[in-house]
Design an enzyme around this catalytic site. Sequence first.
Site, mmCIF file in Angstrom:
data_model
loop_
_atom_site.group_PDB
_atom_site.id
_atom_site.type_symbol
_atom_site.label_atom_id
_atom_site.label_comp_id
_atom_site.label_asym_id
_atom_site.label_seq_id
_atom_site.Cartn_x
_atom_site.Cartn_y
_atom_site.Cartn_z
ATOM 1 N N TYR A 56 15.775 55.127 51.803
ATOM 2 C CA TYR A 56 15.668 53.961 50.915
ATOM 3 C C TYR A 56 15.258 52.709 51.689
ATOM 4 C CZ TYR A 56 17.371 50.265 47.724
ATOM 5 O OH TYR A 56 17.484 49.153 46.935
ATOM 6 N N ALA B 38 16.966 55.339 60.451
ATOM 7 C CA ALA B 38 17.367 56.664 59.965
ATOM 8 C C ALA B 38 18.839 56.922 60.248
ATOM 9 C CB ALA B 38 16.518 57.749 60.621
ATOM 10 N N SER B 39 19.471 57.620 59.332
ATOM 11 C CA SER B 39 20.846 58.075 59.513
ATOM 12 C C SER B 39 20.910 59.551 59.168
ATOM 13 C CB SER B 39 21.810 57.306 58.605
ATOM 14 O OG SER B 39 21.879 55.953 58.982
ATOM 15 N N LYS C 285 29.241 55.254 62.603
ATOM 16 C CA LYS C 285 28.376 54.093 62.774
ATOM 17 C C LYS C 285 28.822 53.265 63.980
ATOM 18 C CE LYS C 285 25.388 53.250 60.376
ATOM 19 N NZ LYS C 285 23.980 53.738 60.345
ATOM 20 N N SER D 41 22.011 53.855 48.444
ATOM 21 C CA SER D 41 23.269 53.247 48.025
ATOM 22 C C SER D 41 23.250 52.717 46.601
ATOM 23 C CB SER D 41 23.616 52.099 48.983
ATOM 24 O OG SER D 41 22.522 51.209 49.111
#
Length: 340
Positions: free
Chosen positions: A13, A83-84, A159, A200
């Site tokens: 996103y 990026a995650s 994180k 989200s």
Amino acid sequence: MSETVLVTGGTGYVAGWCITELLKRGYDVRTTVRSAKREQVVTGAVASEVNPAGRLTFATADLTADTGWDEAMHGVTYVLHVASPLGVQNDSAADLITPARDGSLRVLRAAAKASVKRVVMTSAANAASPSSYATEGVTDETLWTDPADPTLIPYRRSKTLAERAAWDFIENNDTGDMELTTVLPGAVFGPILTTSNIGSVGIIARMLKGEMAGIPRIGLEIVDVRDLVDVHLRAMTSPAAAGQRFLATGEFMWMADMAQALHDGLGARGSRVSTRHIPDFAVRLAARFRDPSLREITPALGRRNRHSTEKARTLLGWQPRPARQSVLDCANSLIAHNAV
């Protein structure tokens, strides 16, 4: 010749909006995807805002593997590491921590090898929050979340450890002239580019669909995705941003106020949005006996901890838009894309 910026995780996103804005500002963009099959998804999303022809290229690379990162960095001036790792329900700490931390280190090693000028890494405000669940307080970038706190949910711990590992890598390795900056956002809302990954903003989609029978006493620090991209790009080029952390949390808003804004601001299109409040005890009971996924939000009930964005405003000239506008823009975009 235009400078080239690598954006990691192009199907995401935030990444989609990063690519879009970079192209609008005249940069060439390369983005990573885990499979070449996903390239068209990115191109289609970006094309709704800007023509990517000739200036958007792709590299196949995964945060969980070394393959492809050297090729992705070739000729790159800046990297936006947004990026995650993808998570699933009931993730363990290891499921999230290992790929988040190791993936960030892969990006940094490849960037240093390619003599990239600066890496801007997306962390999270949860990496700069007090471990205790006090109901009030304002913190800034000097605070680090304690990853050893046993009450931390896996996402928050991942994180924190990923960002900490990135700073440790810069401090303890010869990275030449490469610089690191981190951006720590709050809850990211705003318009979508595609329905393939709404990130989200899914919580607003659920409200619009009437899937939330009531609203828990949860507060969010809302940042518009467009403003989040703006602070990334400011951090990418500003000399003052080198070696700095920047909170990008936006305005605090209770979910009940979000629901009311949707209900009042959308007219008939917001008719299914519930504005009924759910008492804290009811959320805790549901988390214990009916819906274990609610356990992650129960510590935040009634909590109004906030983060200061004075540093980003002062050093970078950043000015985010009001939270209510982001919520309504998000809702209107979801409706326009037939996502609700």
